[in-house]
Design an enzyme around this catalytic site. Structure first.
Site, mmCIF file in Angstrom:
data_model
loop_
_atom_site.group_PDB
_atom_site.id
_atom_site.type_symbol
_atom_site.label_atom_id
_atom_site.label_comp_id
_atom_site.label_asym_id
_atom_site.label_seq_id
_atom_site.Cartn_x
_atom_site.Cartn_y
_atom_site.Cartn_z
ATOM 1 N N ASP A 8 -14.967 28.542 50.281
ATOM 2 C CA ASP A 8 -15.628 27.597 51.709
ATOM 3 C C ASP A 8 -17.388 28.786 51.547
ATOM 4 O OD1 ASP A 8 -14.177 25.869 52.028
ATOM 5 O OD2 ASP A 8 -13.390 26.876 54.381
ATOM 6 N N ASP A 46 -15.235 22.367 52.947
ATOM 7 C CA ASP A 46 -15.089 22.260 54.254
ATOM 8 C C ASP A 46 -15.608 21.303 53.845
ATOM 9 O OD1 ASP A 46 -13.245 23.097 56.259
ATOM 10 O OD2 ASP A 46 -15.115 23.654 57.706
ATOM 11 N N HIS A 48 -16.251 17.705 56.758
ATOM 12 C CA HIS A 48 -16.018 17.436 57.583
ATOM 13 C C HIS A 48 -16.698 15.892 57.785
ATOM 14 C CE1 HIS A 48 -13.233 20.298 58.513
ATOM 15 N NE2 HIS A 48 -13.945 21.423 59.106
ATOM 16 N N HIS A 52 -15.413 14.667 63.673
ATOM 17 C CA HIS A 52 -13.829 15.505 63.631
ATOM 18 C C HIS A 52 -13.478 16.371 64.745
ATOM 19 C CE1 HIS A 52 -11.182 18.301 61.040
ATOM 20 N NE2 HIS A 52 -11.017 17.231 60.618
ATOM 21 N N HIS A 81 -19.459 22.067 62.001
ATOM 22 C CA HIS A 81 -20.558 22.570 60.987
ATOM 23 C C HIS A 81 -19.852 21.601 59.469
ATOM 24 C CE1 HIS A 81 -16.075 23.303 61.566
ATOM 25 N NE2 HIS A 81 -15.750 23.699 59.922
ATOM 26 N N LYS A 106 -11.849 19.157 51.275
ATOM 27 C CA LYS A 106 -10.353 19.662 53.259
ATOM 28 C C LYS A 106 -11.624 19.419 53.962
ATOM 29 C CE LYS A 106 -10.695 24.553 53.183
ATOM 30 N NZ LYS A 106 -10.922 25.048 54.077
ATOM 31 N N CYS A 151 -10.158 30.261 56.869
ATOM 32 C CA CYS A 151 -9.420 29.551 55.703
ATOM 33 C C CYS A 151 -8.550 30.705 55.034
ATOM 34 C CB CYS A 151 -10.837 28.873 55.355
ATOM 35 S SG CYS A 151 -10.566 27.328 56.033
HETATM 36 C C1 VGL Z 1 -13.558 27.290 58.579
HETATM 37 C C2 VGL Z 1 -13.468 27.317 61.072
HETATM 38 C C3 VGL Z 1 -13.420 25.491 60.055
HETATM 39 C C4 VGL Z 1 -13.504 28.619 57.421
HETATM 40 C C5 VGL Z 1 -13.670 26.153 58.224
HETATM 41 O O1 VGL Z 1 -13.550 28.119 55.850
HETATM 42 O O2 VGL Z 1 -12.421 29.539 57.677
HETATM 43 N N1 VGL Z 1 -13.036 28.053 60.041
HETATM 44 N N2 VGL Z 1 -13.714 24.996 59.174
HETATM 45 ZN ZN ZN Z 2 -13.997 23.339 59.039
#
Ligand code: VGL
Ligand code: ZN
Length: 204
Positions: A8, A46, A48, A52, A81, A106, A151
């Site tokens: 990410d 990430d 979404h 979401h 996000h 994801k 993550c």
């Molecule tokens: C993440 C919060 C929500 C991450 C992703 O990449 O750690 N944290 N979505």
């Molecule tokens: Zn996320």
């Protein structure tokens, strides 16, 4: 055989992003230097849909960083996000992505979040990455990216569960830290058997 897992490294987790991880972009030059030292390079993204279920804006009266109980357990609610197709979901522009062989997206199902690159947050739905890595004869994973306490942590724990030797590259990860979550994450990863390393110790 070893794989570099780049979790990410997206604009929304870097400076001025919607879910900024403090000093998030400082991992980019460290990761770029590692890329030529691996047999396989995997990135996660990430990804979404708008609306979401992990977004606070999808829950009446809730603010970001509060939690809700969902079927699969406690879910932290985040600012909107990494919405599919937006600039915030793009990789950091200085991240070297040319050598990436697989990108695991994801969190693309609206009702369920996915922190780990192996399983969605129900801990049952697989992304398919285990099969890919095993088919390629990968035994060791070196995990980098954002965020250490979400993550990255879940990818490390699930990677161990899936039978890989998992190394976390300490200078190539950064955390969010909600109410002690960062210390807790390091503790959980170490208890599970992660090897903590630094980028200067990794050879080609
Ligand atoms: C993440 C919060 C929500 C991450 C992703 O990449 O750690 N944290 N979505
Ligand atoms: Zn996320």
């Amino acid at each position: 055989m070893k794989a570099l897992i780049i979790v990410d490294v997206q604009n929304d987790f870097c400076e001025d992003g919607a879910l900024e991880v403090p000093n998030g972009s400082s991992v980019v030059p460290v990761i770029n230097k590692l890329i030529d030292r691996f047999d396989a390079i995997i990135q996660t993204q990430d990804w979404h849909p708008s609306g979401h279920h992990s977004f606070a804006s999808s829950h009446d009266g809730k603010s970001p960083y509060e939690t809700v109980e969902l079927d699969y357990g406690t879910q932290v609610l985040w600012p909107d996000h990494c919405v599919q197709g937006t600039n915030g979901a793009d990789f950091h522009k200085e991240l070297q992505t040319d050598k990436s062989q697989v990108i695991i997206r994801k969190g693309f199902r609206a009702p369920i979040d996915s922190y780990s690159t192996f399983y969605e947050n129900d801990q049952k739905t697989k992304t398919g990455l285990t099969g890919y890595l095993k088919d390629r004869g990968i035994t060791d994973l070196y995990v980098t990216g954002l965020a250490t306490d979400f993550c990255v942590k879940w990818s490390v724990l699930d990677g161990i569960k899936e039978g890989f030797n998992v190394h976390i590259v300490e200078d190539a990860v950064r955390g969010i830290d909600l109410e002690g979550s960062l210390d807790e994450a390091w503790k959980e990863m170490k208890e599970a058997g992660v090897t903590v390393t630094t980028s200067d110790k990794i050879s080609g």
